[in-house]
Scaffold this active site. Structure first.
Site, mmCIF file in Angstrom:
data_model
loop_
_atom_site.group_PDB
_atom_site.id
_atom_site.type_symbol
_atom_site.label_atom_id
_atom_site.label_comp_id
_atom_site.label_asym_id
_atom_site.label_seq_id
_atom_site.Cartn_x
_atom_site.Cartn_y
_atom_site.Cartn_z
ATOM 1 N N GLY A 148 0.820 -1.216 0.000
ATOM 2 C CA GLY A 148 0.000 0.000 0.000
ATOM 3 C C GLY A 148 0.847 1.257 0.000
ATOM 4 N N TYR A 149 1.889 1.252 0.811
ATOM 5 C CA TYR A 149 2.799 2.392 0.915
ATOM 6 C C TYR A 149 3.461 2.663 -0.430
ATOM 7 C CZ TYR A 149 6.837 5.120 2.605
ATOM 8 O OH TYR A 149 7.785 6.086 2.811
#
Length: 243
Positions: A148-149
């Site tokens: 996600g990052y």
């Protein structure tokens, strides 16, 4: 620039003005008697003015609320810089139970804030002004352990390059620049990684001074630049990322 040489008071918006880096930006620029507004989910009492972001699961709701409140605050006044230093970190690979939750969080913390900041720049940034976005060096490559990052930061990099293009909506002569640090030396990072090599972490003051220089057009990179921020044995260097 004569105005810069004379130490003219500047006007700056800090998106994420209550975070570790944002708070330092507010402190440093207020100490120079600049007008500094903080945009965050909580007020920063040291700021000249505050826009408090309402928590919501709707991007359009949040974007409209912040845009309207900044519009009310500034009126026809323009700002010298918009520093988007909001963000956060969450790990997890594609198999993680928390994948969807963490992707959602990263998107809100990085892409919502960056997109809103970019739109604010089209409305309120001076010609020749500065917009900074918070990227990440790790997202120049795959990030399998923090999906996600990596996706969110990769999107920030793409946004930065888009803003530098013709007809992006940015004011004439304004620059959009993304900073791509590795690890910032914040109290939270020290608490969560107490045995790390702090000499490889970037001091917040270094970034604050870098932003100051870019605002007054000293050593400012060209618009669309992705600037890697790498600290080795306590020495920090800025290096453009090329593709």
């Amino acid at each position: 620039m004569a105005a810069a040489a004379a130490g003219e008071a500047r006007r700056v918006l800090v998106y994420g003005g209550r975070g570790a880096l944002g708070s330092r930006c507010v402190q440093a620029f207020r100490a120079r008697n600049w007008w500094v507004a903080s945009i965050d989910v909580v007020e920063n009492e040291e700021a000249s003015a505050n826009v408090v972001v309402k928590m919501t699961d709707s991007f359009t709701e949040q974007a409209d609320q912040v845009t309207a409140e900044v519009g009310k605050l500034l009126g026809t006044e323009k700002v010298d810089a918009i520093l988007c230093v909001a963000g956060g970190w969450a790990g997890g690979n594609a198999k993680s139970k928390s994948l969807f939750k963490n992707c959602d969080l990263m998107w809100k913390q990085s892409m919502w804030t960056s997109t809103i900041s970019s739109h604010l720049a089209t409305k309120h940034l001076k010609e020749g002004g500065l917009l900074t976005l918070a990227g990440a060096k790790a997202a120049l490559d795959g990030t399998p352990g923090m999906i996600g990052y990596g996706m969110a930061k990769g999107a920030v990099h793409q946004l930065c390059q888009s803003l530098a293009g013709k007809d992006s909506g940015m004011p004439s002569g304004a620059a959009a620049i993304a900073v791509l640090p590795v690890t910032l030396d914040t109290p939270l990072n020290r608490k969560s990684m107490p045995h790390a090599d702090f000499s490889s972490w970037t001091p917040l003051e270094f970034l604050v001074e870098t932003f100051h220089d870019w605002i007054i057009e000293k050593n400012r990179p060209s618009s669309g630049s992705l600037i890697q921020v790498v600290t080795t044995q306590g020495k920090t260097e800025l290096t453009p990322a090329y593709f």
